[in-house]
Design a protein around this motif. Structure first.
Motif, PDB file in Angstrom:
ATOM      1  N   ASN A   1       8.009  -4.033  -4.041  1.00  0.00           N
ATOM      2  CA  ASN A   1       6.963  -3.991  -3.034  1.00  0.00           C
ATOM      3  C   ASN A   1       5.634  -4.330  -3.718  1.00  0.00           C
ATOM      4  OD1 ASN A   1       4.849  -2.924  -1.348  1.00  0.00           O
ATOM      5  ND2 ASN A   1       6.377  -1.654  -0.316  1.00  0.00           N
ATOM      6  N   ALA A   2       4.839  -5.201  -3.132  1.00  0.00           N
ATOM      7  CA  ALA A   2       3.553  -5.608  -3.711  1.00  0.00           C
ATOM      8  C   ALA A   2       2.642  -4.405  -3.963  1.00  0.00           C
ATOM      9  CB  ALA A   2       2.870  -6.622  -2.798  1.00  0.00           C
ATOM     10  N   GLU A   3       2.738  -3.396  -3.134  1.00  0.00           N
ATOM     11  CA  GLU A   3       1.895  -2.211  -3.304  1.00  0.00           C
ATOM     12  C   GLU A   3       2.227  -1.424  -4.566  1.00  0.00           C
ATOM     13  OE1 GLU A   3       1.658   0.227   0.185  1.00  0.00           O
ATOM     14  OE2 GLU A   3       1.479  -1.520   1.483  1.00  0.00           O
ATOM     15  N   HIS A   4       3.416  -1.633  -5.116  1.00  0.00           N
ATOM     16  CA  HIS A   4       3.844  -0.883  -6.293  1.00  0.00           C
ATOM     17  C   HIS A   4       3.698  -1.687  -7.584  1.00  0.00           C
ATOM     18  CE1 HIS A   4       6.644   1.074  -3.163  1.00  0.00           C
ATOM     19  NE2 HIS A   4       5.488   1.714  -3.193  1.00  0.00           N
ATOM     20  N   ARG A   5       3.124  -2.873  -7.531  1.00  0.00           N
ATOM     21  CA  ARG A   5       3.116  -3.781  -8.680  1.00  0.00           C
ATOM     22  C   ARG A   5       2.535  -3.151  -9.942  1.00  0.00           C
ATOM     23  NH1 ARG A   5      -0.584  -5.327  -5.082  1.00  0.00           N
ATOM     24  NH2 ARG A   5      -2.738  -5.687  -5.739  1.00  0.00           N
ATOM     25  N   PHE A   6       1.452  -2.398  -9.832  1.00  0.00           N
ATOM     26  CA  PHE A   6       0.840  -1.807 -11.018  1.00  0.00           C
ATOM     27  C   PHE A   6       1.684  -0.657 -11.566  1.00  0.00           C
ATOM     28  CE2 PHE A   6      -2.871  -3.567  -8.660  1.00  0.00           C
ATOM     29  CZ  PHE A   6      -3.125  -4.615  -9.537  1.00  0.00           C
ATOM     30  N   LEU A   7       2.271   0.122 -10.678  1.00  0.00           N
ATOM     31  CA  LEU A   7       3.148   1.212 -11.102  1.00  0.00           C
ATOM     32  C   LEU A   7       4.398   0.662 -11.793  1.00  0.00           C
ATOM     33  CD1 LEU A   7       2.862   3.387  -7.879  1.00  0.00           C
ATOM     34  CD2 LEU A   7       1.857   3.919 -10.112  1.00  0.00           C
TER      35      LEU A   7
ATOM     36  N   GLU B   1       7.124  -8.430  -2.915  1.00  0.00           N
ATOM     37  CA  GLU B   1       7.344  -8.582  -1.476  1.00  0.00           C
ATOM     38  C   GLU B   1       6.129  -8.021  -0.746  1.00  0.00           C
ATOM     39  OE1 GLU B   1      11.996  -7.963  -0.614  1.00  0.00           O
ATOM     40  OE2 GLU B   1      10.951  -6.156  -1.299  1.00  0.00           O
ATOM     41  N   SER B   2       5.451  -8.861   0.012  1.00  0.00           N
ATOM     42  CA  SER B   2       4.324  -8.362   0.791  1.00  0.00           C
ATOM     43  C   SER B   2       4.836  -7.547   1.979  1.00  0.00           C
ATOM     44  CB  SER B   2       3.438  -9.506   1.274  1.00  0.00           C
ATOM     45  OG  SER B   2       4.203 -10.440   1.997  1.00  0.00           O
ATOM     46  N   VAL B   3       6.029  -7.889   2.428  1.00  0.00           N
ATOM     47  CA  VAL B   3       6.703  -7.173   3.509  1.00  0.00           C
ATOM     48  C   VAL B   3       8.170  -7.065   3.118  1.00  0.00           C
ATOM     49  CG1 VAL B   3       7.364  -7.237   5.938  1.00  0.00           C
ATOM     50  CG2 VAL B   3       5.133  -8.097   5.260  1.00  0.00           C
TER      51      VAL B   3
ATOM     52  N   SER C   1      10.806   2.113   0.132  1.00  0.00           N
ATOM     53  CA  SER C   1       9.536   2.756   0.463  1.00  0.00           C
ATOM     54  C   SER C   1       9.587   4.277   0.394  1.00  0.00           C
ATOM     55  CB  SER C   1       9.068   2.311   1.842  1.00  0.00           C
ATOM     56  OG  SER C   1      10.033   2.627   2.809  1.00  0.00           O
ATOM     57  N   GLY C   2      10.708   4.846   0.035  1.00  0.00           N
ATOM     58  CA  GLY C   2      10.780   6.275  -0.227  1.00  0.00           C
ATOM     59  C   GLY C   2      10.643   7.194   0.960  1.00  0.00           C
ATOM     60  N   THR C   3      11.194   6.821   2.073  1.00  0.00           N
ATOM     61  CA  THR C   3      11.013   7.635   3.276  1.00  0.00           C
ATOM     62  C   THR C   3      12.028   8.769   3.411  1.00  0.00           C
ATOM     63  OG1 THR C   3      12.344   6.072   4.550  1.00  0.00           O
ATOM     64  CG2 THR C   3       9.955   5.753   4.557  1.00  0.00           C
ATOM     65  N   ARG C   4      13.190   8.670   2.775  1.00  0.00           N
ATOM     66  CA  ARG C   4      14.238   9.670   2.996  1.00  0.00           C
ATOM     67  C   ARG C   4      14.115  10.907   2.117  1.00  0.00           C
ATOM     68  NH1 ARG C   4      18.611   5.089   3.847  1.00  0.00           N
ATOM     69  NH2 ARG C   4      17.930   4.641   1.749  1.00  0.00           N
TER      70      ARG C   4
END
Length: 178
Positions: A69-75, A93-95, A22-25
């Protein structure tokens, strides 16, 4: 046990690219909506694209499987298309459930599609500068895997780090070139 590294490979290598971070660091460059594996941090290609190119350039390699991550599917899809790579599958992955479940999902996929598969698991955010050494290490590892060994690559730690696990090396395996 001695492994014959000249033995003709009887299996294909199936790259499994883990891209669920998720790119937090690396904030503010990397963020939840656009994590580091989707950024061009080291060269022209993004880290994901470099990993895909590195994996698919290996001999006897099949189309990669991606777990993201499901949120990144299009990217993820756009980045694959930009370098002309069509994944065998993209699992969403939805989570996030971390590495082990992602690898288990890919292993289940491969057990259903290729019973002789050699799975090469690669994080999408690693930098590997010596491509020839990487390819040679994968070749050697694939031969060991064909002899029913579980193979892992690791980095020698420079200091204790509680965020990562440690690998205790087993007995050395002799590699034969006949």
């Amino acid at each position: 046990m001695e492994i014959d590294t000249n033995k003709t490979m009887q299996a294909y290598i199936h790259p499994v690219i883990l891209s669920g971070g998720s790119g937090t660091r690396l904030w503010p460059l990397s963020r939840v909506a656009y994590p580091k594996q989707l950024l061009s941090l080291v060269g022209k290609e993004t880290m994901l694209q470099a990993t895909l190119a590195r994996a698919t350039s290996l001999p006897r390699t099949q189309a990669p499987i991606l777990v993201c991550n499901a949120e990144h599917r299009f990217l993820i899809r756009e980045q694959c298309e930009a370098i002309d790579i069509t994944p065998a599958a993209i699992y969403l992955e939805s989570v996030g459930r971390n590495t082990a479940p992602a690898i288990a999902l890919a292993a289940f996929h491969l057990a259903q599609t290729d019973e002789n598969a050699v799975m090469l698991v690669l994080p999408a955010d690693h930098v590997i500068e010596d491509q020839a050494a990487f390819a040679e290490a994968v070749k050697t590892a694939a031969h060991a895997a064909l002899e029913n060994y579980l193979v892992t690559f690791g980095v020698v730690p420079h200091a204790p780090e509680t965020g990562y696990g440690y690998i205790k090396a087993g007995e050395a395996i002799s590699l034969a070139s006949s």
